[in-house]
Enzyme design. Structure first.
Site, PDB file in Angstrom:
ATOM      1  CG  ASP A 159      -2.076  -0.911   1.093  1.00 47.53           C
ATOM      2  OD1 ASP A 159      -2.175  -1.583   0.038  1.00 47.53           O
ATOM      3  OD2 ASP A 159      -2.892  -0.997   2.040  1.00 47.53           O
ATOM      4  CB  SER A 217      -4.015  -6.034   9.041  1.00 44.86           C
ATOM      5  OG  SER A 217      -3.564  -4.793   9.514  1.00 44.86           O
ATOM      6  NE  ARG A 230      -0.206   3.628  13.639  1.00 43.75           N
ATOM      7  CZ  ARG A 230       0.417   2.874  12.733  1.00 43.75           C
ATOM      8  NH1 ARG A 230       1.597   3.229  12.273  1.00 43.75           N
ATOM      9  NH2 ARG A 230      -0.140   1.762  12.301  1.00 43.75           N
ATOM     10  CG  ASP A 248      -3.253   3.020  13.752  1.00 40.52           C
ATOM     11  OD1 ASP A 248      -3.069   3.325  14.951  1.00 40.52           O
ATOM     12  OD2 ASP A 248      -3.046   1.892  13.296  1.00 40.52           O
TER      13      ASP A 248
END
Ligand code: ARG
Length: 407
Positions: free
Chosen positions: A15, A180, A95, A124
């Site tokens: 991605d 994931s 994050r 996120d």
């Protein structure tokens, strides 16, 4: 004429790599990639080459492991912040640091935008966007681009897009499940695929840091962890930096199957999601520090600190890292932890960790007061007067109200 720039948070995955092309095509911006190393063994190898092959004009790779451990993990550990009592917040601590580095990089290269790979249904995106907007509140405005939230491509369309753009992506076989996974030194988060059935038990091959508890050594192993004002400083008497300590403890506790968490979690965006975590070092360190606090904090300090812990955890989870409230809470916690120095012994055995000893030069445990032996210095006679006054309101109420009702 040179194009304006965008700094993209770049993991090197599919991605992320597609995003380089997509941003250039859709926003007409040159892409600078930023890969931050926050531990946990991300595949940094070849990351610059992959970014360049997709047309990034520059790729930055920053090792921020020490900053991550010192400024994000440790404050959370000291605060006892475990989201919904079980999740050590590994991704959630990562994050805001990434957001900070994106803003720093954007200022450094003179970018007009930053980009991240979050989708539109997770926590996120909130942590990134809120962090970036808050930190960029001064100075030139920074546009936020989130390709995976905007592009509306299915997995197959992404592959077609990649093929059209001439990108070589490492393929996984069709039969293989692709969870994931998000990973840093504080833990690994696994979601998706068969785990989306909440009744389905996580298969052994979903785990990578922890042994199956029925495959772990027959012998229990004890580890001694030392703390200085709530900060871990040594393992088995060997002083070491935080990053090394966390890495070593992940290996050690993981080898005994400690640190697996299977949780049905409340996301900030309103959905419940099935999450599986591996956080061996975090589980042991939270437990050990809490045990040390039982010696170094007074009862009321323990109670207040315990009330603040879930508030701190929600704040981190919900992307409110860069707030005054977090600083206020840190100030309380650091003040409370001034005397929380000492050692804790933890036994690791077949998926469980158990505290077997704690000691501190500042311990409030007083042997002469606690002992039942001849060395006892506690004033037994004083207890009688204490109980008399202590029970006074209950006795009064019993006489005036409760006993009267019973008549
Ligand atoms: N649910 C966790 C959190 O919100 C972990 C998310 C990790 N992301 C992933 N792609 N596995 O912090």
């Amino acid at each position: 004429m040179a194009r304006d720039k965008c700094v993209l948070a770049y993991s090197g995955g599919m991605d992320s790599t597609i995003s380089i092309v997509w941003i250039r095509e859709n926003y007409n911006l040159d892409v600078v990639t930023l890969t931050v190393d926050i531990g946990g063994g991300p595949e940094l190898e070849g990351v610059r080459e992959r970014a360049a092959s997709a047309g990034a004009i520059e790729s930055l790779v920053w090792d921020v492991k020490d900053e991550f451990a010192r400024d994000f993990i440790v404050p959370g550990l000291k605060a006892g912040a475990m989201y919904e009592s079980v999740y050590a917040l590994s991704t959630a601590f990562g994050r805001p640091l990434m957001a900070k580095k994106l803003v720093e990089a954007a200022r450094q290269v003179g970018a007009v935008a930053v980009a991240h790979g979050c989708t539109g249904k997770g926590n996120d995106q909130v942590r990134f966007d809120a962090g970036i907007k808050t930190l960029a509140a001064h100075g030139e405005p920074l546009r936020i681009i989130a390709p995976a939230r905007e592009w509306e491509m299915t997995r197959d369309e992404e592959k077609e897009f990649a093929a059209r753009a001439g990108l070589e992506l490492r393929e996984v076989g069709d039969d293989q499940r692709v969870y994931s996974i998000d990973r840093n030194m504080w833990g690994l988060a696994i979601e998706g695929e068969d785990l989306e059935d909440t009744w389905f038990s996580a298969p052994e091959d979903a785990f990578s840091w922890t042994q199956a508890p029925d495959q772990t050594p027959d012998q229990a192993e004890e580890v001694e962890i030392s703390f200085d004002k709530g900060v871990p400083t040594a393992l088995n008497g060997n002083e070491m930096g935080l990053v090394e300590l966390i890495d070593q403890l992940n290996l050690l506790a993981g080898s005994h199957g400690v640190g697996r968490v299977d949780h049905l979690e409340n996301r900030l965006v309103g959905i419940k999601s099935r999450e599986v975590y591996e956080t061996p070092a975090a589980v042991v360190l939270y437990q050990a520090l809490a045990a040390l606090e039982t010696a170094t904090l007074a009862r009321d300090q323990q109670r207040v600190k315990a009330q603040l812990a879930p508030i701190y955890a929600d704040l981190v989870y919900d992307g409110r890292w860069y707030t005054a409230l977090r600083e206020n809470l840190d100030a309380f916690v650091s003040s409370a932890m001034r005397y929380t120095s000492g050692d804790v012994r933890v036994k690791l055995y077949r998926g469980s960790s158990t505290v077997t000893g704690r000691r501190s030069p500042h311990s409030l445990y007083d042997f002469e007061l606690a002992t039942y032996s001849t060395e006892d210095e506690f004033d037994h006679a004083a207890a009688v007067g204490f109980i008399d006054i202590y029970s006074l309101p209950a006795r009064t109420q019993m006489k005036r109200q409760t006993m009267r009702d019973a008549r």
